[in-house]
Scaffold this motif. Structure first.
Motif: not given
Length: 172
Positions: A68-69, A95, A71-74
Motif C-alpha cells: 500500500s502506498p 488507505d 497517502g494523505k488519508r493513510t
C-alpha cells in the motif's frame, strides 16, 4: 427489532472492507514505522503505542496486492484480536477509513467461494450496502496466531522463520 452489528469500514487496494467495531480500539495517523528484519513482507513494521510494541500489518500485501502506498488519508486502525486465547493489540494499515456501518443479520451474506481476491476463511461475510458489498473481515482469522508467531516474537527476531506461514511446514 433486529440486532444490528456495527463495523468500521475502510479502503484497501480499491476494495472496501469492514471490521467489527468492538475489536477497533482507535484509529491513529500513519507515522514512522520501525522496520524489523526477518519478518514477512506483510509486516510493515512496529510502532510505539503508549510504551507497547504494536506490529503494523499491511493487509494489501497479505491479500496478494502490491504494498500500500502511503497517502494523505493513510492511517493505522488499532485492533484487538484473540491470539491463541490471549488478547493482543496490533495495527492494520488502511488507505482510508470510511464510516461506521450497521448490518442486520439479513444484510450479511456468506462469503462466496469465488470472485474475491482473499481467502474466504478470512471473511465473516459480505454486507449489503446499497448496490455494492462490503467484505466483512474475521480479524481473529486474518491476524491468526499461527500466522502472527513472527509478530509475537519480534523482540527475539533471531532464529525466527522469516517465511510466511503458507510456506512453512505445518506444526512448526
Amino acid at each position: 427489532m433486529t440486532h444490528q452489528m456495527q463495523y468500521l469500514t475502510f479502503h484497501l487496494s480499491g476494495e472496501e472492507y469492514a471490521i467489527d467495531i468492538l475489536q477497533v480500539k482507535e484509529i491513529i495517523e500513519y507515522d514512522a514505522l520501525t522496520k524489523v528484519p526477518m519478518t514477512p513482507p506483510w509486516v510493515r513494521g512496529v510502532i510505539n503505542l503508549r510504551g507497547s510494541v504494536a506490529a503494523v500489518i499491511d493487509l494489501a500485501v497479505k491479500f496478494g496486492h502490491p504494498e500500500s502506498p502511503v497517502g494523505k488519508r493513510t492511517c493505522i486502525v488499532i485492533v484487538e484480536v484473540d491470539l491463541g486465547g490471549e488478547r493482543s493489540v496490533m495495527g492494520i494499515m488502511a488507505d482510508a477509513v470510511s464510516q461506521v456501518m450497521a448490518f442486520s443479520p439479513e444484510q450479511v451474506t456468506p462469503p462466496p467461494a469465488f470472485g474475491t481476491k482473499i481467502r474466504t476463511d478470512y471473511l465473516k461475510g459480505m454486507g449489503k450496502a446499497g448496490k455494492k458489498f462490503v467484505l466483512i473481515l474475521d480479524a481473529d482469522r486474518v491476524l491468526s496466531a499461527d500466522e502472527l508467531q513472527v509478530v509475537a516474537s519480534l523482540q527475539e527476531a533471531a532464529g525466527s522463520d522469516p517465511r510466511p506461514a503458507e510456506e512453512r511446514e505445518p506444526g512448526r
